[in-house]
Scaffold this active site. Structure first.
Site, PDB file in Angstrom:
ATOM      1  N   HIS A  33      36.271  -5.150  -8.289  1.00 30.21           N
ATOM      2  CA  HIS A  33      34.744  -4.945  -9.043  1.00 30.21           C
ATOM      3  C   HIS A  33      34.760  -3.435  -9.240  1.00 30.21           C
ATOM      4  O   HIS A  33      35.155  -2.491  -8.415  1.00 30.21           O
ATOM      5  CB  HIS A  33      33.852  -5.529  -8.291  1.00 30.21           C
ATOM      6  CG  HIS A  33      33.502  -7.051  -8.179  1.00 30.21           C
ATOM      7  ND1 HIS A  33      32.652  -7.506  -9.071  1.00 30.21           N
ATOM      8  CD2 HIS A  33      34.440  -8.166  -7.843  1.00 30.21           C
ATOM      9  CE1 HIS A  33      32.794  -8.758  -8.665  1.00 30.21           C
ATOM     10  NE2 HIS A  33      33.897  -9.097  -8.218  1.00 30.21           N
TER      11      HIS A  33
ATOM     12  N   CYS B 190      28.911 -10.712  -8.397  1.00 34.40           N
ATOM     13  CA  CYS B 190      28.728 -11.838  -7.743  1.00 34.40           C
ATOM     14  C   CYS B 190      27.543 -11.861  -7.437  1.00 34.40           C
ATOM     15  O   CYS B 190      26.687 -10.999  -6.837  1.00 34.40           O
ATOM     16  CB  CYS B 190      29.498 -11.636  -6.407  1.00 34.40           C
ATOM     17  SG  CYS B 190      29.039 -12.769  -5.157  1.00 34.40           S
TER      18      CYS B 190
ATOM     19  N   ASN C 201      33.587  -7.049 -12.871  1.00 30.50           N
ATOM     20  CA  ASN C 201      34.699  -7.071 -12.362  1.00 30.50           C
ATOM     21  C   ASN C 201      35.573  -5.521 -13.157  1.00 30.50           C
ATOM     22  O   ASN C 201      35.286  -5.388 -14.313  1.00 30.50           O
ATOM     23  CB  ASN C 201      35.635  -8.348 -12.939  1.00 30.50           C
ATOM     24  CG  ASN C 201      35.466  -9.471 -12.008  1.00 30.50           C
ATOM     25  OD1 ASN C 201      34.075  -9.733 -11.923  1.00 30.50           O
ATOM     26  ND2 ASN C 201      36.412  -9.789 -11.117  1.00 30.50           N
TER      27      ASN C 201
ATOM     28  N   ARG D  71      34.094 -17.349 -16.154  1.00 35.62           N
ATOM     29  CA  ARG D  71      33.332 -17.768 -15.133  1.00 35.62           C
ATOM     30  C   ARG D  71      32.588 -16.576 -14.459  1.00 35.62           C
ATOM     31  O   ARG D  71      31.402 -16.993 -14.061  1.00 35.62           O
ATOM     32  CB  ARG D  71      34.498 -18.121 -13.991  1.00 35.62           C
ATOM     33  CG  ARG D  71      34.028 -19.042 -12.858  1.00 35.62           C
ATOM     34  CD  ARG D  71      33.585 -18.257 -11.628  1.00 35.62           C
ATOM     35  NE  ARG D  71      34.635 -17.407 -11.323  1.00 35.62           N
ATOM     36  CZ  ARG D  71      34.326 -16.825 -10.224  1.00 35.62           C
ATOM     37  NH1 ARG D  71      33.249 -16.470  -9.818  1.00 35.62           N
ATOM     38  NH2 ARG D  71      35.561 -15.775  -9.971  1.00 35.62           N
TER      39      ARG D  71
ATOM     40  N   HIS E 113      41.692  -8.358  -6.696  1.00 41.68           N
ATOM     41  CA  HIS E 113      40.590  -8.831  -7.340  1.00 41.68           C
ATOM     42  C   HIS E 113      39.381  -7.664  -7.129  1.00 41.68           C
ATOM     43  O   HIS E 113      39.040  -7.161  -6.160  1.00 41.68           O
ATOM     44  CB  HIS E 113      39.831 -10.000  -6.724  1.00 41.68           C
ATOM     45  CG  HIS E 113      38.709 -10.508  -7.468  1.00 41.68           C
ATOM     46  ND1 HIS E 113      38.500 -11.705  -8.495  1.00 41.68           N
ATOM     47  CD2 HIS E 113      37.379 -10.268  -7.084  1.00 41.68           C
ATOM     48  CE1 HIS E 113      37.343 -11.508  -8.801  1.00 41.68           C
ATOM     49  NE2 HIS E 113      36.461 -10.937  -7.983  1.00 41.68           N
TER      50      HIS E 113
END
Lengths: 317, 317
Positions: free
Chosen positions: A222, A253, A264, A15, A220
């Protein structure tokens, strides 16, 4: 500080990666990568997002990707949606694990840029999704506070703002009757624009823990500023047992407007850290490395993950 | 565990990078990068290695590079040499800080592959260099144990082997009268083949500390498996106050035979971690980022450092 004995790594590479890549990637190749990831021991793979194809052309084939994969028993194939329209698409798509998720931004500036919502609109959108989850008996598994460690547009994000957003979401979820049952939602702290450092991980996780000692936390992360692995290590030292990651370090993003956004935290690199630290992941590092190489082949350019080149910690002949 | 208030970052990008790059880099461009690094607040910059040009063609112009730089007062321009021949070249080259260094490998297998020396020959070579330092009144500043965290060829390297090599070097240095005076040598623990993890940093640094509580420790970290920043954080948590780093993440050891070796820990990324952690470095992050971009331009391909793309932690308009 003690490391968790076991963590759950949730794969977001397909994704995060496919929505970010500029060139068109054939649907069959996306499916091939997801099928390869299914063989690595991952139990949660986020495959697609149901978003406006005009805004995110790389997700125009979301339904076809989901329909085409070979689902492996025991693997939840998650998807991302940001509104009712997306959720209703997910509802009628095969091979989508219907696990409810809502997210708001701790930075109002980012919220307006990313979703064109102010703080109240951000919460209202989450409430609308929760109402849909209640209506369709979809459990709420995850509440996310984005920009929880800082924001490229606002700068520092105060910890009280993070707690305030989490509290508002938890209150909404409680009101919608979505926090009962064996699977309570966990809190994802998203370092959306890569502002986290090990100390801010300690501070924000510590503050959340103090306020809600029983709330499960997920990170989460990055790697846009090279801090992702140090941040994950800080999280492990705090006992955090859930992490999002992306195979080969896919992603980034598209709305955060990083110059040269790295993706990520890399799944196989994080898996190596865990394996060498006595933290069980249930993952097959060899299979992950193969999948990382496949991801690089699928997108057609080098991806930032290291272990797929550097290899495992084994002596070579 | 408490972070050091101040650390010293020693820049090795020019030496590590230029010896590793495949294409020829014009001498003037090497000089331009070193001159740019001189303006960043760095106090130690390793510019070249005096090695066999047939073995390391990228260092054939070592003397010309040293002669060409514009030395900045207060900056020590170090060089690497591995034997008497190299040291004697350094002795007669301008703009080389004569700081003595010796290194041995904790992995005998690597020692044989890298320098074609067994354990005894490794020590004898160090002793020969120390005799030269004593003769030329060059202080011994640094003793290095290579492969201190593991080896691609031998596999795990036991901590006693690391301690044994350090002890042997310290004994030799004491015998040569090189450990007296205000500037005692420090111990560089080199993760030559990127086997270190945060836990092994804790263990090896802890074991060295226990044996020699007053011995200063330095870490030389590679990012080949994506662990460098987490390892640096583990070092900072242990109070380690000296780190080697390479601008833009230049470098990699050409003899370690990594598949796709990523370079040293990136100077500007490490400087960001320190700046955000309250650890003083004396470095100008903006100037480092500019130098990182210049390094990329000089080698003509993307380099792995992140902050030169991702930027500092400041809000953008």
């Amino acid at each position: 500080m003690s490391l968790p004995s076991r963590i759950e790594i949730r794969e977001e590479g397909p994704r995060e990666g496919f929505q970010f890549e500029k060139g068109e990637i054939p649907t069959a190749r996306k499916i091939a990568l997801i099928d390869a990831l299914s063989e690595t021991g991952l139990r949660h793979i986020q495959t697609v997002s149901f978003v406006d194809a005009r805004r995110v052309p790389g997700m125009a084939d979301a339904e076809a990707v989901c329909a085409g994969i070979t689902p492996r028993p025991g693997v939840a194939y998650n998807a991302l949606w940001l509104n009712a329209k997306g959720f209703l698409r997910a509802l009628v798509t095969p091979n989508v694990a219907l696990e409810g998720s809502v997210s708001v931004s701790a930075s109002e500036v980012f919220g307006r840029r990313n979703q064109n919502r102010d703080r109240e609109q951000d919460l209202a959108a989450a409430a609308a999704l929760m109402a849909l989850y209640a209506e369709h008996r979809v459990p709420l598994r995850r509440i996310t506070v984005m920009a929880a460690f800082g924001c490229n547009f606002q700068g520092e994000v105060p910890i009280p703002a993070v707690l305030d957003r989490a509290e508002a979401l938890l209150a909404l979820a409680g009101g919608a009757g979505l926090t009962a049952g064996p699977q309570r939602p966990y809190l994802s702290l998203a370092d959306t624009m890569a502002w986290a450092t090990p100390l801010s991980i300690q501070r924000v996780v510590g503050a959340v823990r103090q306020k809600w000692p029983d709330l499960e936390i997920s990170l989460h992360l990055h790697d846009t500023r090279g801090m992702a692995m140090a941040n994950a290590w800080a999280g492990l030292q705090m006992g955090v047992a859930r992490y999002d990651a992306a195979i080969a370090g896919l992603g980034g993003c598209p709305f955060a407007k990083h110059a040269g956004a790295a993706g990520n935290i890399c799944t196989e690199d994080l898996a190596l850290l865990c394996a060498e630290s006595g933290v069980a992941t249930g993952l097959d590092l060899d299979a992950l490395i193969e999948a990382g190489r496949l991801a690089e082949d699928v997108v057609g350019h080098p991806l930032p993950g290291r272990v797929k080149q550097g290899g495992k910690l084994v002596a070579r002949a």
